[in-house]
Design an enzyme around this catalytic site. Structure first.
Site, short mmCIF file in Angstrom:
data_model
loop_
_atom_site.label_atom_id
_atom_site.label_comp_id
_atom_site.label_asym_id
_atom_site.label_seq_id
_atom_site.Cartn_x
_atom_site.Cartn_y
_atom_site.Cartn_z
N ASN A 91 8.98 4.03 4.26
CA ASN A 91 8.69 3.48 5.59
C ASN A 91 9.98 2.89 6.15
O ASN A 91 10.95 2.68 5.42
CB ASN A 91 7.67 2.35 5.47
CG ASN A 91 6.36 2.83 4.87
OD1 ASN A 91 6.11 2.63 3.68
ND2 ASN A 91 5.55 3.47 5.67
N ARG B 147 0.84 -1.21 0.00
CA ARG B 147 0.00 0.00 0.00
C ARG B 147 0.88 1.26 0.00
O ARG B 147 0.96 1.97 -0.99
CB ARG B 147 -0.94 -0.02 1.22
CG ARG B 147 -2.13 0.91 1.10
CD ARG B 147 -1.83 2.33 1.47
NE ARG B 147 -1.33 2.45 2.84
CZ ARG B 147 -0.75 3.55 3.31
NH1 ARG B 147 -0.59 4.60 2.53
NH2 ARG B 147 -0.30 3.59 4.54
N ASP B 148 1.58 1.51 1.09
CA ASP B 148 2.34 2.76 1.20
C ASP B 148 3.49 2.82 0.19
O ASP B 148 3.74 3.86 -0.42
CB ASP B 148 2.89 2.90 2.63
CG ASP B 148 3.08 4.35 3.05
OD1 ASP B 148 3.01 5.24 2.20
OD2 ASP B 148 3.31 4.59 4.25
N HIS C 115 8.21 6.59 9.26
CA HIS C 115 9.01 6.70 8.04
C HIS C 115 10.46 6.96 8.42
O HIS C 115 10.75 7.42 9.52
CB HIS C 115 8.46 7.83 7.16
CG HIS C 115 7.24 7.42 6.38
ND1 HIS C 115 7.13 7.57 5.03
CD2 HIS C 115 6.08 6.85 6.78
CE1 HIS C 115 5.95 7.12 4.61
NE2 HIS C 115 5.29 6.68 5.66
N HIS D 193 3.11 4.23 12.87
CA HIS D 193 3.50 4.12 11.46
C HIS D 193 4.64 5.12 11.23
O HIS D 193 4.44 6.32 11.31
CB HIS D 193 2.26 4.47 10.62
CG HIS D 193 2.49 4.53 9.15
ND1 HIS D 193 2.21 3.46 8.33
CD2 HIS D 193 2.95 5.51 8.35
CE1 HIS D 193 2.50 3.79 7.07
NE2 HIS D 193 2.96 5.04 7.06
N CYS E 176 11.16 8.55 -0.73
CA CYS E 176 10.49 9.76 -0.25
C CYS E 176 10.65 10.82 -1.32
O CYS E 176 11.76 11.19 -1.68
CB CYS E 176 11.12 10.23 1.06
SG CYS E 176 10.48 11.83 1.55
ZN ZN Z 1 3.28 6.24 5.36
#
Ligand code: ZN
Length: 314
Positions: A253, A14-15, A213, A211, A244
């Site tokens: 992440n 997902r991310d 990063h 969550h 990023c």
């Molecule tokens: Zn994220």
């Protein structure tokens, strides 16, 4: 089933994938999810029920949920941006749904064109959808507080904003809130202070996951600080996939391989087999050959004596 002290929740499908331009085909995603589950990863966020016209990378989320439901023992999580997305996630059979709500209202308006009050309404609507399902078929419903440690538009996000939002989200029907360092602004001290404050406000059982990063290299230090505050679920992505957009060369992440290594080295059981996980990384690299991936452990390898007995967590 083996004992699990800390749940590592893989969010790469997902991310990671929503952060890259390329659209990865369904078969590659299925192979990735199946392989990580086989390596012992207990929970995977397989996609987002977002408008596929806005995010074509996530168009096959319903198919992925259906596929992953066939994997024994795996918790299948999905992101839902609103009640409409939640309806689709419920129909697909996700075990856990999570709505991101940005602590920075400017960020919320820019991303989903909704104020805090409007997002709270979405949470209420989702609660009603979940409750309409028969008991036993209801997914766990979480609200993730995005930009909880700072925002690329507003900069500093006051702690009061985060605790107030947490309170409102729980009152509106979320079973739990999560704290998300969407922008990589957190540091270990801030992690401690904000987790403590939210625990005091809504109760420790209503915030068990974060969550993080690794945008500025503090991802694992932040994870360690979160563990000390009693957090038991940590999100990460295999190979730190996604990068990023604001910081070239920085992973997205925190890297699943490095996180699992840290936890297991500390004697905290994850249920994940590291050698097996490294093979999944190879599979990911073969499936998405031109995306950069990250991680220290894969380069350095496991330390000498790794397979010997490690201390058990107290
Ligand atoms: Zn994220």
């Amino acid at each position: 089933m083996a004992r699990i002290d800390i749940t590592v929740s893989e969010v790469g499908p997902r991310d990671g994938l929503q952060s890259i331009d390329r659209v990865v085909d369904l078969e590659t995603k299925k192979a990735w999810i199946a392989a990580e589950a086989a390596a012992g990863v207990p929970e995977i966020e397989v996609g987002s029920f977002v408008n596929y016209k806005l995010l074509p990378q996530m168009a096959d989320t319903a198919e992925l949920v259906a596929f992953a439901c066939g994997i024994d023992g795996l918790t299948i999580a999905a992101l839902v941006p609103n009640a409409r997305g939640a309806e689709a996630a419920l129909a697909a059979g996700a075990h856990k749904i999570s709505i991101p709500v940005s602590a920075s209202e400017t960020h919320s308006l820019k991303n989903v064109r909704r104020t805090h009050a409007q997002m709270i309404e979405e949470v209420r609507a989702i609660r009603a959808l979940v409750d309409a399902k028969p008991e036993g078929e209801r997914p766990y419903f979480e609200a993730g507080i995005a930009t909880a440690f700072g925002c690329t538009i507003e900069g500093h996000v006051p702690l009061d904003t985060v605790t107030r939002l947490a309170e409102e989200l729980i009152a509106a029907g979320a079973e739990e809130v999560g704290l998300s360092d969407t922008t990589g602004y957190a540091n270990p001290r801030m992690i401690r202070d904000r987790i403590r404050a939210v625990h005091r406000t809504v109760g420790a059982d209503k915030l068990t996951g974060v969550h993080l990063h690794n945008t500025r290299g503090l991802g694992l230090a932040n994870a360690a600080a979160a563990l000390e505050e009693g957090i038991t679920t940590l999100d990460s992505s295999l190979g730190g996939l996604g990068g990023c957009p604001f910081a070239p060369g920085a992973s997205g992440n925190i890297v699943t391989e490095d996180l699992v290594f840290m936890l297991e080295a500390m004697g905290l059981k994850t249920g994940i087999d590291l050698d097996h996980l490294m093979q999944v990384r190879e599979l990911l690299m073969a499936g998405i050959p031109d995306e950069p991936i990250y991680g220290f452990l894969p380069d350095a390898g496991l330390p000498l004596g790794w397979s010997d007995e490690r201390p058990d967590a107290a």
